[in-house]
Structure formats: C-alpha cells, structure tokens
Scaffold this active site. Structure first.
Site, PDB file in Angstrom:
ATOM      1  N   ARG A   1       0.840  -1.210   0.000  1.00 50.05           N
ATOM      2  CA  ARG A   1       0.000   0.000   0.000  1.00 50.05           C
ATOM      3  C   ARG A   1       0.869   1.252   0.000  1.00 50.05           C
ATOM      4  NH1 ARG A   1      -1.402   1.644   4.673  1.00 50.05           N
ATOM      5  NH2 ARG A   1      -2.063  -0.376   5.459  1.00 50.05           N
TER       6      ARG A   1
ATOM      7  N   TYR B   1     -18.014  16.892 -13.530  1.00 51.02           N
ATOM      8  CA  TYR B   1     -18.438  15.499 -13.628  1.00 51.02           C
ATOM      9  C   TYR B   1     -19.456  15.170 -12.519  1.00 51.02           C
ATOM     10  CZ  TYR B   1     -17.857  10.423 -13.437  1.00 51.02           C
ATOM     11  OH  TYR B   1     -18.068   9.079 -13.420  1.00 51.02           O
TER      12      TYR B   1
ATOM     13  N   ASP C   1      -9.224  19.244 -13.103  1.00 48.78           N
ATOM     14  CA  ASP C   1      -9.508  17.893 -13.573  1.00 48.78           C
ATOM     15  C   ASP C   1      -9.315  17.904 -15.090  1.00 48.78           C
ATOM     16  OD1 ASP C   1     -10.671  15.582 -14.547  1.00 48.78           O
ATOM     17  OD2 ASP C   1     -12.264  15.533 -13.051  1.00 48.78           O
TER      18      ASP C   1
ATOM     19  N   LYS D   1     -10.331   6.995 -18.221  1.00 51.98           N
ATOM     20  CA  LYS D   1     -10.791   7.502 -19.502  1.00 51.98           C
ATOM     21  C   LYS D   1      -9.641   7.465 -20.524  1.00 51.98           C
ATOM     22  CE  LYS D   1     -14.367   8.014 -16.955  1.00 51.98           C
ATOM     23  NZ  LYS D   1     -14.685   9.258 -16.277  1.00 51.98           N
TER      24      LYS D   1
HETATM   25  C1  PLP Z   1     -14.917   9.599 -14.925  1.00 52.38           C
HETATM   26  C2  PLP Z   1     -14.523  10.911 -14.420  1.00 52.38           C
HETATM   27  C3  PLP Z   1     -14.175  11.087 -13.080  1.00 52.38           C
HETATM   28  C4  PLP Z   1     -14.244   9.968 -12.067  1.00 52.38           C
HETATM   29  O1  PLP Z   1     -13.294   9.012 -12.315  1.00 52.38           O
HETATM   30  P1  PLP Z   1     -13.454   7.464 -11.917  1.00 52.38           P
HETATM   31  O2  PLP Z   1     -12.179   6.870 -12.383  1.00 52.38           O
HETATM   32  O3  PLP Z   1     -14.668   6.946 -12.620  1.00 52.38           O
HETATM   33  O4  PLP Z   1     -13.619   7.430 -10.432  1.00 52.38           O
HETATM   34  C5  PLP Z   1     -13.765  12.351 -12.679  1.00 52.38           C
HETATM   35  N1  PLP Z   1     -13.705  13.385 -13.544  1.00 52.38           N
HETATM   36  C6  PLP Z   1     -14.052  13.246 -14.839  1.00 52.38           C
HETATM   37  C7  PLP Z   1     -13.973  14.425 -15.735  1.00 52.38           C
HETATM   38  C8  PLP Z   1     -14.476  12.009 -15.333  1.00 52.38           C
HETATM   39  O5  PLP Z   1     -14.830  11.904 -16.613  1.00 52.38           O
END
Ligand code: PLP
Length: 393
Positions: free
Chosen positions: A58, A110, A182, A207
C-alpha cells in the site's frame, strides 16, 4: 496527421517520455525492457525497519512507482500519485481540508464529483459552492476567507464550456487558494494545466489515459513538494491505492496516448463539422469549431480536443431516443475516453443525478446528446449517424 494550426504545439518529446522515462532496463536485475509487474504485497527487510526501497504494497510498489514517475513527466510536473479511481483521488484531496473549509466548484463538473462533494464532503462539514467559471468575475466575487480550494474542469461536461486556466490561476494565487484542474477530458498531450499555474492536476485515468476501457484508476500530479508530501501521506493513510496489474496496464496504454489523442481530435472534429451542417441538428458544442464561444481561448491553452462533445438534435425526447437506438457502430453507453465510440443521453444517463433546475440552467435538455468519438474510421462513424438520422421522421 499534422499539428492543428493555430493551437499550442504538441509537447516536445512526449511519446519518448511515455515510452522511456523512468523505464531504464538496467534498474531491474533482469534488464527487462518492459517494466515488470510486481504483485508482492510485502518486501524483505535486511534489518528491522531497514529496507531497500519498498516495505509494504500500500505504501509503495515498483510498478506503480514507475507509472507515477511517467505521469508526472507527461504533465511537466515533479510528482505523481495514483489512486484506486478518479473519485478516489478526489476523496484523498479531502484529507487536505478541515471542517468549515469552502470549496468553489465549477457548476458542471463530472456528476460523480458533484455527488462526492455535495453528498459526502458536505457531511464532513466542507462547504461546497457551485459557480459558473466561464466568467471569472464570478470566481473573484465568490472567494471567502474560508475558501481553500478552487476546483474546475475545462472543457466541461457535457456542455463543453472552456475556462481560462491562466486567468483562474492568477486569481487563486493572489488569494493563496489551491487550484485543482480535472484534466481527464483532454490529457496532458493536449493541455498541461501546471504550465498555466494550476497547483494540482487530477485525472480519471479510467478515460483517455488508459483509453482501453478496462481499468478504473485516478491520479494527481503536482510540482508543489509540500502538497505532494501531504498527498503521499494521505494516499497511504487513506488506503485508496490502485492494483499493480492496473498500473501495468496504464503504463502500457500511455505509450500510445499521443497517437490516440491525435486520432480522437481528428475524428471528433470531422463528425462535429458533419453534424453542424446537418438539417436535423440544432447546434453543436465542440471547442474546436469556430462557432464555439471560446474557440480562441481553446487555441491559446490547448493543442486540440479529444473525442468528447455534444449536440442538440432537432425535436424532443422521442427523436433523441429513435436516433440513439438506431446507431450500430456507436455503442449506447456511459463513460468516455476509450478507443470505441460511445454515445449517450446525459439527461437520463450520466447527468440524471443532477437536480432538474441545475440541468435546465446548464442546458442539459432532452435533446442534448453526448458523444465520445473513438478511433475507428471516421467515414464509418459518419455513415452510421447518417442512417440513424434517416430513421427520424
Ligand atoms: C470519470 C470521471 C471522473 C471519475 O473518475 P473514476 O475513475 O470513474 O472514479 C472524474 N472526472 C471526470 C472528468 C471524469 O470523466
């Protein structure tokens, strides 16, 4: 493909770093060219509390460590940390804050981020304020003495608003506030928020970064040593770490990130142009179309756009449904950022949890359709749309 004209140039040496940075074969006894997948959860110590580099899975893992180094490098950052998911990375950020602190959040972040802030963070006393960040006067006006973090996405989802990163960071710096960007939608190949003054860049690696729709993981990149050390402590203390196998997968995927993003840009722009002239389409929201209100800003702060964009189909819910059900190459599904093309109806799918009034304000109507254009052949994607449009009366 050549570089899109008028945008920021593609980052120099990006793919060389993705393929070689921190991956010297000589660091492994085997001289393995491919970074080994180390699954051991514990590491031998040569004396009590005396160990080579790793002690427990971890706290640190060799495969994860290489991935974190590569991620930092790709974003022009000094430090990278990975987490069990994108939301896991955000959850860990909460650990930097205290009850009573205020977070200013872009109003169309998101959906899962919105839910985490409002349904979980708020229960621990975090004060969440949603604001429209396209006009940065809103930001300046909304800052309070207890504001500790400004959180934004650009371009946003699903309405593709673009926020001025440099101007936002000038404001947050003046007030000593942490700016989190983000950057999931565009990846460091197309936009590097640290270069514009952001303090932390956050990813859902799920993504585009992994891009093969088979890993859930998150990351935070920074050049701020103090923030890094706090987050590194929290990563271990809160335990939101990814599995070594998933790190191995993402490390592999990053090697093709540049060529995937160029293709996503090319395909999505071709489809956006096709839709813009289509008689059954009302409006297309794509930051690289000259009709987009922040087209010039997009060119100043990015090298293009990914496969995510939206459009309004003419008619109502019935037309949206008919169109979506008729598609054969596009898969009707949530998520985005993979090699395969996906399409969805945000009002009843990804953004169903957003309160109806906010959906109205944001323009998430029954006819707003969001695409995640993959890297298939553009002409096949366009032919698929053409036959689906022909099903609508
Ligand atoms: C999918 C997404 C998240 C969350 O990510 P996970 O890996 O699904 O927890 C956060 N921000 C954006 C812009 C996303 O598209």
């Amino acid at each position: 493909m050549g570089e899109p004209e008028g945008y920021l140039p593609f980052p120099k040496g990006f793919s060389t770093s993705a393929i070689h940075h921190s991956q010297e074969p000589e660091q492994w006894d085997s001289w393995a060219v491919v970074t080994p997948l180390v699954t051991s959860t514990t590491f031998k110590q040569h004396g009590p509390a005396e160990f080579k580099k790793y002690e427990y899975g971890r706290s640190g893992n060799p495969t994860r460590n290489v991935l974190e180094n590569v991620l930092a490098k790709l974003d022009n950052g000094k430090y990278g940390l990975t987490f069990a998911s994108g939301l896991g990375a955000t959850t860990t950020l909460f650990g930097l804050l205290q009850s009573g602190d205020n977070i200013l959040v872009g109003d169309d972040v998101y959906g899962g981020t919105n839910r985490l802030f409002n349904k979980v963070g708020a229960r621990f006393g975090l004060e969440i304020t949603l604001i429209d960040l396209t006009d940065l006067q809103n930001l300046e006006k909304s800052i309070k003495p207890n504001t500790k973090v400004v959180w934004l996405e650009t371009p946003t989802n699903p309405t593709l608003k673009v926020i001025d990163l440099k101007a936002a960071s000038e404001i947050t710096k003046k007030h000593n506030i942490i700016l989190v960007v983000d950057n999931t939608f565009v990846t460091p190949y197309l936009q590097r928020p640290l270069d514009f003054g952001a303090d932390l860049v956050l990813y859902s690696l799920t993504k585009y970064m992994n891009g093969h729709s088979d890993v859930v993981m998150g990351a935070i990149i920074t050049s701020n040593k103090d923030l890094y050390e706090k987050l590194k402590f929290l990563q271990n203390a809160m335990g939101v770490v990814p599995a070594p196998f998933d790190c191995y997968q993402v490390l592999r995927s990053l090697k093709t990130l540049a060529i995937r993003m160029e293709r996503h840009h090319e395909n999505s722009l071709a489809i956006a142009k096709y839709l813009e002239q289509h008689p059954k389409v009302d409006k297309v929201l794509h930051p690289c179309l000259p009709s987009h209100p922040q087209y010039e800003l997009t060119k100043r702060q990015s090298s293009g756009h990914s496969g995510v964009f939206s459009f309004y189909i003419k008619g109502g819910l019935e037309q949206s449904r008919t169109f979506l059900k008729a598609l054969k190459v596009f898969t009707l599904a949530e998520s985005l950022g993979g090699y395969e093309s996906l399409i969805e109806l945000p009002c009843v799918m990804t953004h169903a949890s957003v309160p109806p009034e906010l959906r109205d304000t944001l323009g998430i109507s029954d006819t707003l359709i969001r695409l995640s254009v993959g890297i298939e052949d553009a002409e096949d994607l366009i032919a698929d749309m053409e036959q689906a449009f022909s099903q609508i009366n």
